[in-house]
Design an enzyme around this catalytic site. Sequence first.
Site, short mmCIF file in Angstrom:
data_model
loop_
_atom_site.label_atom_id
_atom_site.label_comp_id
_atom_site.label_asym_id
_atom_site.label_seq_id
_atom_site.Cartn_x
_atom_site.Cartn_y
_atom_site.Cartn_z
N GLU A 55 7.65 -7.15 -2.96
CA GLU A 55 8.06 -7.95 -3.79
C GLU A 55 6.75 -8.42 -4.48
OE1 GLU A 55 11.66 -8.05 -4.97
OE2 GLU A 55 10.60 -8.95 -6.30
N CYS A 86 5.16 1.26 -6.19
CA CYS A 86 6.16 0.07 -6.87
C CYS A 86 5.41 -1.06 -7.04
CB CYS A 86 7.50 0.14 -5.74
SG CYS A 86 8.86 -0.09 -6.52
N HIS A 176 8.61 5.56 -4.16
CA HIS A 176 8.34 5.36 -2.58
C HIS A 176 8.04 6.73 -2.07
CE1 HIS A 176 9.01 0.87 -2.36
NE2 HIS A 176 9.91 1.14 -3.43
N GLU A 178 6.56 7.06 0.56
CA GLU A 178 6.46 6.61 1.99
C GLU A 178 7.80 6.84 2.52
OE1 GLU A 178 6.33 4.80 -0.32
OE2 GLU A 178 7.32 2.62 0.19
#
Length: 196
Positions: A55, A86, A176, A178
């Site tokens: 966030e 992100c 993402h 990962e």
Amino acid sequence: VCELTAGLQIGVLAVQGAFLEHEKKLAELDVSSVELRERKDLDRSFDGLILPGGESTVQGQLLQELDMFEPLREQLQSGLPVLATCAGLILLAEQIENDDHRYFRTLPVTVARNAYGRQLGSFHTEQTMDGIGPVPMTFIRAPQITETGEGVQVLAQVNDQAVAVRSGNQLAMSFHPELDHDLRIHQLFLEMVSSR
Ligand code: GLN
């Protein structure tokens, strides 16, 4: 395991979000992570930085409260290689269309937060990334890159819109890497780091 990149140390911002997943990728590539949780962690030596998803507002606020924002901004400005995913992309963006916050502003792009509509808030696709080939891409309430400035290379697109960019030593993406079983984006980043 690549001989050039083994032995590198990568700082992973670990104040909030999906930092463990990045650390696992680095470990698979035989590279050690330095978790950056507080101001004094920034005194440790690291060759590159990962800004994970999560966030952005929370991360930005914690960076300020923990006195980590300015020292990291200085390192980014002086060319520390960074992989941002992100929320990390939002932290690097020069402009954010739908938010009054601004963070490091080292990457000349404009992003829009949470810009993939509610229905498509999260989705998975596979697209070609320059220099890598087809890569799996997982998007979770991802920012859209709505404009790219001078010197920004678009490395991948989804629906004609940039989702991965590079500018100098900054590699940033809306999705993402990962979270998928693919090491090539982390590998690309480590090659950037080792050739610095
Ligand atoms: N929606 C988040 C933000 O605006 C980013 C989502 C993510 O990192 N998966 O910061």
